[in-house]
Design an enzyme around this catalytic site. Structure first.
Site, PDB file in Angstrom:
ATOM      1  N   GLU A 331       0.969  -1.189   0.028  1.00  0.00           N
ATOM      2  CA  GLU A 331       0.099  -0.023   0.075  1.00  0.00           C
ATOM      3  C   GLU A 331       0.941   1.248   0.189  1.00  0.00           C
ATOM      4  O   GLU A 331       0.395   2.209   0.002  1.00  0.00           O
ATOM      5  CB  GLU A 331      -0.906  -0.009   1.164  1.00  0.00           C
ATOM      6  N   LYS A 444      -0.167  -9.703  24.270  1.00  0.00           N
ATOM      7  CA  LYS A 444      -0.467  -8.959  25.370  1.00  0.00           C
ATOM      8  C   LYS A 444      -0.630  -9.644  26.552  1.00  0.00           C
ATOM      9  O   LYS A 444      -1.566 -10.652  26.743  1.00  0.00           O
ATOM     10  CB  LYS A 444      -1.898  -8.063  25.078  1.00  0.00           C
ATOM     11  N   TRP A 449       2.247  -5.244  26.547  1.00  0.00           N
ATOM     12  CA  TRP A 449       2.873  -5.968  25.003  1.00  0.00           C
ATOM     13  C   TRP A 449       4.330  -6.427  25.269  1.00  0.00           C
ATOM     14  O   TRP A 449       5.138  -6.087  25.769  1.00  0.00           O
ATOM     15  CB  TRP A 449       2.832  -4.629  24.056  1.00  0.00           C
TER      16      TRP A 449
END
Length: 547
Positions: A331, A444, A449
């Site tokens: 993208e 998590k 994290w």
């Protein structure tokens, strides 16, 4: 007040015209599927591309038509790039590593009117041709004497015969620079792929940005061998960058093993390359096992997935090859960041420089980044705070082809649209971005994290490990905990305890994986990335010893 400058649109055909006029005798070398080494130059390639464009139009190709390819890196593939785009069509590079059913879906979704292919992929074409009734002609990219026959493929045209039916008097048309020129589909692991539709303007600006000194830094003094396939986001723009700067090109064709690459590197005096980490693992293994050196190879861009720090150090310390760590995606055309040191970094100790070079790097002009939390609030650039990575710029998509997936952008308080990359990252005060995970892969644990990429990089740096992946496994107390999945080097003897002990002092103790599983191989996707969806399926019923 309007400016008084010449109004010349940014077109990819102008890149090839520039190369033919100013670097006409610079070589383009290809290892062909036929097995031989083929040599041409920019002047010849531009002339053949014009003839091919004319031939396609005589066969009914019109502005906006998609011209598909299933091909390796070679001069004919590059001719299709410029012929299709230069005449006002759209070159649609299809990834042959996908499943045939998915390839057929992509060809039909793109609406390809013609499809050129290398002979390697004849079985794929035979499988998909009955499912793709709108393709007017299938074009094997081979010499006349190697033209295949197949009762499963209607309207087979020989590439060389088709090209010769075009006129050398054909001239590139003047097009709107915002018209489409390229179509690449994502290699999504869930659902159908989505198409990123590039314009002439975005592709030329991307090539300019990629060629900057602190980006790819390519020049007329380079011999570039793009290992990254031309069906993977236009080989990161190299088929546009090389003729723009006048660099010699060396195309490896289908042979991407360590031995074949090394032989081309040496025989053609390659100075520069680009590819994904999995390919470089094979090359490093080959040169180490055979006690070889590189005589001219000086720089390589590594991206597609995070490059292990041990690989960066191996190239630099053992072989004197500079690794330019990069980040991007389909993208973003794809380049977003590249990692080169700035003046302020040159006096730092080597260890600190290495830590900077392990990051995905600094944006090139044309790209802007920011990181936000789950409430879309911007996260500080302190090099420690994690956030969801957003990107914007003139070569970043604003929506997918045919509107698939709706509006993908995230809008800020000023109404500006940002593309959500799906990556979790930090950005340091100097603007260097570091991918810590994919948002769907981050673990998590107890609300905090854990970066799977960091854990994988440490594991891969162990001398007995050939490849590694980390996934989150459900845990009754911590929600999920990391499981390390590894492939041993041939003949290596390393235990679970050895690997867990290897993490000591390198990370926070609570990041250490709860267990290790040894496997014969780790599943890889069509672009060489680890398929963690497959690993999660494989270990769906796995129970951690700490659970």
């Amino acid at each position: 007040m309007q400016a008084l400058m010449m109004d010349m649109p940014l077109l990819i055909s102008s890149i090839l015209q520039h190369a033919a006029r100013h670097f006409g005798d610079v070589e383009i070398v290809s290892r062909r599927t036929e097995g031989d080494i083929h040599r041409t130059d920019y002047k010849t390639l531009e002339r053949r591309s014009r003839r091919l464009a004319d031939a396609l139009q005589r066969r009914g190709a019109q502005n906006g038509d998609r011209i598909g390819t299933l091909a390796w890196n070679n001069y004919r593939h590059m001719e299709v790039y410029y012929a299709a785009g230069g005449m006002g069509g759209v070159v649609h590079t299809v990834n042959p590593r996908l499943h045939p059913d998915q390839i057929a879906w992509i060809v039909n979704h793109a609406g390809d009117s013609f499809l050129a292919f290398d002979l390697t992929f004849l079985p794929i074409i035979e499988a998909i041709a009955p499912q793709c009734p709108n393709v007017k002609a299938w074009i094997p990219m081979v010499d006349r004497d190697r033209q295949p026959t197949s009762d499963k493929i209607p309207n087979l045209l020989n590439y060389e015969e088709l090209l010769e039916s075009g006129s050398e008097d054909y001239r590139w048309p003047t097009l709107d620079e915002r018209s489409a020129v390229g179509l690449c589909y994502t290699s999504g692991t869930t659902g159908n792929p989505k198409g990123a539709l590039y314009s002439h303007r975005s592709s030329v600006l991307h090539a300019y940005g990629a060629a900057l000194p602190d980006a790819m830094g390519a020049s007329a003094r380079d011999t570039i061998l793009p290992v990254v396939p031309m069906f993977h986001v236009n080989a990161w723009g190299i088929p546009y960058v090389a003729p723009m700067v006048g660099a010699k090109l060396v195309f490896p064709g289908p042979s991407l093993d360590g031995k074949s690459l090394y032989e081309l590197f040496e025989s053609e005096k390659v100075t520069y390359s680009a590819g994904v980490p999995t390919v470089w693992l094979g090359l490093l293994q080959y040169v180490r096992e055979n006690k070889l050196r590189f005589s001219t190879f000086a720089r390589t861009v590594i991206g597609g997935s995070a490059c292990p720090p041990s690989m960066i150090r191996a190239f630099q310390d053992e072989y004197g090859v500079e690794v330019i760590h990069a980040w991007g995606m389909t993208e973003t055309s794809p380049l977003g960041t590249l990692c080169r040191l700035q003046a302020k970094h040159l006096d730092l100790p080597k260890e600190q420089q290495e830590k900077i070079l392990e990051k995905q790097g600094h944006v090139v002009f044309g790209i802007d980044l920011k990181i936000v939390d789950d409430d879309n609030q911007e996260v500080p650039w302190d090099g420690k705070s994690f956030g969801n990575l957003l990107a914007r710029g003139p070569w970043v998509v604003k929506e997918y082809f045919r509107g698939e997936g709706g509006d993908p952008l995230v809008y800020d308080e000023d109404g500006e649209g940002w593309f959500p990359t799906g990556d979790v990252a930090t950005i340091d005060p100097d603007g260097y971005m570091h991918i810590t995970d994919r948002s769907k892969d981050v673990i998590k644990s107890g609300g905090e994290w854990i970066s799977t990429i960091d854990l994988e990089n440490i594991a891969i740096s162990h001398p007995s490990i050939a490849n590694a992946a980390v996934i989150g496994v459900p845990h009754p107390k911590w929600d999920e905990r990391p499981l390390l999945v590894v492939v041993r080097e041939p003949g290596a003897d390393v235990s679970r305890e050895d690997l867990l002990a290897f993490y000591e002092g390198k990370i926070a103790k609570w990041w250490t994986p709860d267990d290790v599983q040894f496997v014969e191989s780790i599943p890889l996707g069509a672009t060489g990335k680890i398929l963690k969806t497959r690993l999660r399926e494989q270990f769906a019923d796995y129970k951690l010893p700490t659970a």
